[in-house]
Motif scaffolding. Structure first.
Motif, mmCIF file in Angstrom:
data_model
loop_
_atom_site.group_PDB
_atom_site.id
_atom_site.type_symbol
_atom_site.label_atom_id
_atom_site.label_comp_id
_atom_site.label_asym_id
_atom_site.label_seq_id
_atom_site.Cartn_x
_atom_site.Cartn_y
_atom_site.Cartn_z
ATOM 1 N N ARG A 174 4.101 25.084 -9.431
ATOM 2 C CA ARG A 174 3.215 24.584 -10.472
ATOM 3 C C ARG A 174 2.024 23.842 -9.878
ATOM 4 N NH1 ARG A 174 5.062 20.779 -13.572
ATOM 5 N NH2 ARG A 174 7.045 20.333 -12.563
ATOM 6 N N PHE A 175 2.245 23.107 -8.779
ATOM 7 C CA PHE A 175 1.136 22.357 -8.188
ATOM 8 C C PHE A 175 0.128 23.296 -7.536
ATOM 9 C CE2 PHE A 175 -0.821 19.701 -4.823
ATOM 10 C CZ PHE A 175 -1.364 18.723 -5.643
ATOM 11 N N LYS A 176 0.612 24.378 -6.948
ATOM 12 C CA LYS A 176 -0.317 25.359 -6.375
ATOM 13 C C LYS A 176 -1.209 25.946 -7.465
ATOM 14 C CE LYS A 176 2.487 26.720 -2.383
ATOM 15 N NZ LYS A 176 3.319 27.791 -1.777
ATOM 16 N N VAL A 177 -0.625 26.229 -8.620
ATOM 17 C CA VAL A 177 -1.411 26.729 -9.746
ATOM 18 C C VAL A 177 -2.430 25.680 -10.180
ATOM 19 C CG1 VAL A 177 -1.318 27.445 -12.169
ATOM 20 C CG2 VAL A 177 0.409 28.262 -10.556
ATOM 21 N N PHE A 178 -1.992 24.422 -10.234
ATOM 22 C CA PHE A 178 -2.890 23.334 -10.627
ATOM 23 C C PHE A 178 -4.074 23.222 -9.674
ATOM 24 C CE2 PHE A 178 -3.973 18.831 -9.781
ATOM 25 C CZ PHE A 178 -4.545 18.501 -11.006
ATOM 26 N N VAL A 179 -3.801 23.269 -8.369
ATOM 27 C CA VAL A 179 -4.873 23.158 -7.374
ATOM 28 C C VAL A 179 -5.868 24.307 -7.538
ATOM 29 C CG1 VAL A 179 -5.404 23.211 -4.910
ATOM 30 C CG2 VAL A 179 -3.473 21.859 -5.731
ATOM 31 N N SER A 217 3.135 20.223 5.191
ATOM 32 C CA SER A 217 1.823 20.894 5.197
ATOM 33 C C SER A 217 1.912 22.158 4.353
ATOM 34 C CB SER A 217 1.407 21.238 6.636
ATOM 35 O OG SER A 217 2.403 21.980 7.303
ATOM 36 N N ARG A 218 1.541 22.016 3.063
ATOM 37 C CA ARG A 218 1.750 23.102 2.108
ATOM 38 C C ARG A 218 0.491 23.526 1.353
ATOM 39 N NH1 ARG A 218 6.156 26.103 1.882
ATOM 40 N NH2 ARG A 218 6.027 26.231 -0.396
ATOM 41 N N TYR A 219 -0.440 22.618 1.120
ATOM 42 C CA TYR A 219 -1.462 22.878 0.108
ATOM 43 C C TYR A 219 -2.905 22.868 0.612
ATOM 44 C CZ TYR A 219 2.718 21.576 -2.413
ATOM 45 O OH TYR A 219 4.010 21.506 -2.845
ATOM 46 N N PHE A 220 -3.159 22.182 1.717
ATOM 47 C CA PHE A 220 -4.531 22.029 2.165
ATOM 48 C C PHE A 220 -4.671 22.482 3.606
ATOM 49 C CE2 PHE A 220 -3.434 18.459 -0.717
ATOM 50 C CZ PHE A 220 -4.160 18.881 -1.821
ATOM 51 N N SER A 221 -5.796 23.086 3.910
ATOM 52 C CA SER A 221 -6.027 23.579 5.263
ATOM 53 C C SER A 221 -6.259 22.412 6.222
ATOM 54 C CB SER A 221 -7.238 24.509 5.277
ATOM 55 O OG SER A 221 -8.397 23.811 4.861
ATOM 56 N N GLY A 222 -6.009 22.677 7.493
ATOM 57 C CA GLY A 222 -6.300 21.681 8.515
ATOM 58 C C GLY A 222 -5.349 20.505 8.525
ATOM 59 N N ARG A 223 -4.046 20.774 8.399
ATOM 60 C CA ARG A 223 -3.081 19.673 8.444
ATOM 61 C C ARG A 223 -3.168 18.954 9.792
ATOM 62 N NH1 ARG A 223 -1.448 21.061 12.642
ATOM 63 N NH2 ARG A 223 0.212 22.507 13.238
ATOM 64 N N ARG A 224 -2.808 17.669 9.815
ATOM 65 C CA ARG A 224 -2.949 16.844 11.002
ATOM 66 C C ARG A 224 -1.603 16.245 11.394
ATOM 67 N NH1 ARG A 224 -7.108 19.107 10.396
ATOM 68 N NH2 ARG A 224 -9.243 18.252 10.393
ATOM 69 N N ILE A 225 -1.217 16.422 12.655
ATOM 70 C CA ILE A 225 -0.053 15.717 13.199
ATOM 71 C C ILE A 225 -0.559 14.409 13.798
ATOM 72 C CG2 ILE A 225 1.782 15.758 14.915
ATOM 73 C CD1 ILE A 225 1.901 18.769 14.629
ATOM 74 N N VAL A 226 0.047 13.292 13.408
ATOM 75 C CA VAL A 226 -0.391 11.980 13.887
ATOM 76 C C VAL A 226 0.446 11.610 15.106
ATOM 77 C CG1 VAL A 226 -0.825 9.582 13.267
ATOM 78 C CG2 VAL A 226 -0.931 11.368 11.512
ATOM 79 N N PRO A 227 -0.136 11.619 16.301
ATOM 80 C CA PRO A 227 0.631 11.402 17.540
ATOM 81 C C PRO A 227 1.364 10.070 17.548
ATOM 82 C CG PRO A 227 -1.584 12.203 18.026
ATOM 83 C CD PRO A 227 -1.567 11.852 16.573
ATOM 84 N N ASP A 228 2.569 10.132 18.116
ATOM 85 C CA ASP A 228 3.375 8.929 18.365
ATOM 86 C C ASP A 228 3.660 8.127 17.095
ATOM 87 O OD1 ASP A 228 4.873 7.423 20.134
ATOM 88 O OD2 ASP A 228 3.250 5.985 20.481
ATOM 89 N N THR A 229 3.845 8.818 15.980
ATOM 90 C CA THR A 229 4.237 8.139 14.745
ATOM 91 C C THR A 229 5.530 8.752 14.229
ATOM 92 O OG1 THR A 229 2.983 9.656 13.316
ATOM 93 C CG2 THR A 229 1.849 7.659 14.092
ATOM 94 N N ASN A 230 6.330 7.930 13.555
ATOM 95 C CA ASN A 230 7.496 8.448 12.860
ATOM 96 C C ASN A 230 7.252 8.340 11.357
ATOM 97 O OD1 ASN A 230 8.092 5.760 12.033
ATOM 98 N ND2 ASN A 230 9.355 5.415 13.854
ATOM 99 N N HIS A 231 8.292 8.555 10.562
ATOM 100 C CA HIS A 231 8.118 8.611 9.119
ATOM 101 C C HIS A 231 7.620 7.288 8.548
ATOM 102 C CE1 HIS A 231 8.667 10.455 5.212
ATOM 103 N NE2 HIS A 231 9.344 9.397 4.796
ATOM 104 N N SER A 232 7.921 6.192 9.205
ATOM 105 C CA SER A 232 7.499 4.883 8.721
ATOM 106 C C SER A 232 6.151 4.460 9.287
ATOM 107 C CB SER A 232 8.560 3.826 9.069
ATOM 108 O OG SER A 232 8.132 2.535 8.715
ATOM 109 N N THR A 233 5.985 4.590 10.607
ATOM 110 C CA THR A 233 4.780 4.054 11.250
ATOM 111 C C THR A 233 3.526 4.866 10.950
ATOM 112 O OG1 THR A 233 5.216 5.307 13.295
ATOM 113 C CG2 THR A 233 6.140 3.082 13.119
ATOM 114 N N ILE A 234 3.661 6.053 10.403
ATOM 115 C CA ILE A 234 2.488 6.861 10.085
ATOM 116 C C ILE A 234 1.601 6.175 9.046
ATOM 117 C CG2 ILE A 234 3.593 8.208 8.249
ATOM 118 C CD1 ILE A 234 2.095 10.665 9.298
#
Length: 541
Positions: A174-179, A217-234
């Motif tokens: 549904r969100f893909k349709v919305f976008v 990374s599902r909906y927008f191009s150019g996803r970014r991996i944030v180096p040296d971060t975990n789920h909290s520190t990001i």
């Protein structure tokens, strides 16, 4: 205790608001705070001269280990209500700002996506940016790992976060349709991915991130991996050079503001958007385009033959309603139970996908019934005898008890979930009938497919306790009547404005009709062919 949903920085001269939305088991303070560096991310946004002058709002919802039956839908409702509410000192509500930027961590991204799609009519005129920071769009393996904990505490959100859960799979489509349906330049986003697991030691590999790249990374191009971060520190930058903060700065300056313009600074307060406007009343919760039925929707409900049939059956027996998605099963049942005048306990079985289906169903029923009883004490053991006892207690003293089981997992194999649920229901109905000596208990089940009755232990007895009714796709005359009912109560669209192939394109789905009408109201410049194409996405005809 820190309170969610308040202004961090309110600038009545700016037309842009950044809305921070926290994640799971968090709040608007702890989510964004780096204790070691003694920094708070919204403070850094204010300090950073690279970010234009904006207002900043700290949005949130209740999430705790004991949040119980509160699910993603309820969380999104809490957030949406907060965004429409003026502050206690009279500051305008966030939704009155023409440009909105959502910075979402983890579950916050799911809640915001659900809110934007469900309340799309309220955001038609906005320019919207979304920064999804480690948000598990299709779920997390860790939610699968800790499913027993979530089950113990009856934490609905924890169950909904499991990989490819039914709710997330549906929202994903549904969100893909919305976008895709948004006008060019009015909606954009960025997705940031955590780099390592919580325990990250170079010499001790194997602790994977909580949210994996394919889910974040599902909906927008150019996803970014944030180096040296975990789920909290990001989302806990210690300075302006932190990777997560840099992604936000780049998104604002390279994508969002170039598309929609720099924040406009005026000397006058921005006039609030008038919620009295008729288009703003057409939410999924009310009006002729309602999604889920409640009593306020009755004037816009089209009663059909199947409603009368089920009402008669329900007066005598339990029933199992099956049929394709989008044919109105949920609204039929909710309307029936809402008018029954007795306690109805709703249960969702979509998360009951482990191999021991019977035990998973028993546990889910006991936990839900226990939480629905305000006088209940400690949680009983998850056994069939305890389930039977709780139900018998519920129908004692001339009381009625109705249980509604929704979203039965469809496994498709001969020894799958449907078979084990059928056998459990058969055993349960037989036991309650024999022991209660009353006809005050009903089980209502809703599923996509009809259960295989060949697996019944005693089909003749089961048929005396429960009816199996198909919710068929709507006939053309029923859909035509529905369209007349809706358009008679809309000022914006009339039946003469609709394409001739709308009914045939719907393939008997009233949900498709409503999706098309919502899209036509939201995007009046699109052609009917484009709107039909947009509305078709996510449906399996």
């Amino acid at each position: 205790m820190w309170k969610n949903n308040n202004w961090h920085t309110y600038d009545e001269a700016s037309d842009t608001a950044i809305i921070f939305v926290h994640g799971f088991f968090s709040n608007s303070h702890s989510c964004w705070t780096n204790k070691k560096a003694k920094t708070f991310w919204p403070d850094l946004v204010v300090e950073d001269l690279r970010i234009p002058r904006v207002s900043i709002y700290l949005g949130g919802y209740y999430t705790n280990v004991d949040s119980g039956l509160l699910g993603v839908r309820e969380c999104s409702d809490q957030l949406f209500d907060a965004l429409r509410r003026r502050s206690q000192i009279g500051d305008a509500s966030p939704i009155t700002f023409p440009k909105l930027i959502f910075v979402c961590h983890s579950l916050g991204g799911i809640v915001v996506r659900y809110m934007l799609e469900s309340y799309r009519e309220h955001f038609t005129s906005h320019k919207i940016g979304v920064a999804l920071m480690a948000s598990p769009s299709i779920g997390s393996d860790y939610a699968d790992t800790f499913a027993k904990i979530a089950s113990f505490y009856k934490n609905r959100v924890g169950k909904q976060l499991r990989m490819n859960s039914e709710l997330l799979a549906d929202l994903d489509g549904r969100f893909k349709v919305f976008v895709e349906s948004r006008e060019h330049g009015t909606f954009m986003g960025v997705e940031a991915v955590e780099h390592v697991g919580f325990l990250h030691l170079r010499w001790l590999p194997g602790f994977k991130p909580i949210v994996l790249e394919q889910s974040a990374s599902r909906y927008f191009s150019g996803r970014r991996i944030v180096p040296d971060t975990n789920h909290s520190t990001i989302v806990k930058p210690g300075d302006l050079d932190h990777g997560g903060h840099s992604i936000l700065v780049d998104f604002l300056n390279n994508k969002f503001f170039p598309a929609v313009g720099e924040p406009v600074i005026t000397e006058k307060k921005i006039p609030p958007i008038k919620s009295e406007n008729h288009s703003f009343k057409l939410t999924v919760g009310q009006g002729p385009l309602f999604d889920i039925y409640d009593e306020t929707c009755e004037p816009y409900y089209l009663e059909r033959k199947i409603d009368k049939q089920i009402a008669v059956e329900f007066s005598l027996n339990s029933f199992w309603l099956y049929g394709a998605s989008g044919t109105g099963k949920t609204s039929i049942v909710k309307r029936l139970l809402g008018g029954a005048g007795a306690k109805a306990v709703e249960m969702c079985f979509s998360q009951c996908t482990n191999s021991d289906y019977r035990q998973a169903f028993i546990a889910e029923m006991i936990e839900t019934l226990h939480l629905s009883d305000k006088d209940a004490e400690s949680m009983p053991d998850r056994t069939f005898n305890n389930l039977k006892r709780i139900i018998l207690d519920g129908v004692g003293a001339n009381k009625f008890l109705f249980i509604y089981i929704d979203e039965v997992p469809s496994t498709g194999d001969q020894d799958g979930a449907e078979k084990h649920l059928l056998l459990l229901i058969e055993e349960l109905l037989t036991a309650v009938k024999q022991l209660a000596k009353t006809n005050a208990f009903r089980l209502v089940v809703s599923s996509l497919k009809k259960p295989n009755l060949d697996s019944s232990q005693n089909l003749s007895k089961l048929s005396g306790y429960m009816r199996f009714i198909e919710c068929e796709r709507w006939a053309e005359d029923e859909l035509a009547a529905l369209i007349d009912l809706i358009t008679d109560n809309l000022d914006m669209v009339g039946s003469d404005d609709l394409p001739d192939n709308l009914i045939s394109s719907s393939h008997g789905s009233p949900r498709f009709i409503k999706t098309f009408l919502k899209s036509k109201i939201s995007y009046p410049d699109k052609s009917d062919a484009e709107l039909i194409s947009i509305s078709s996405q996510g449906f399996q005809f």
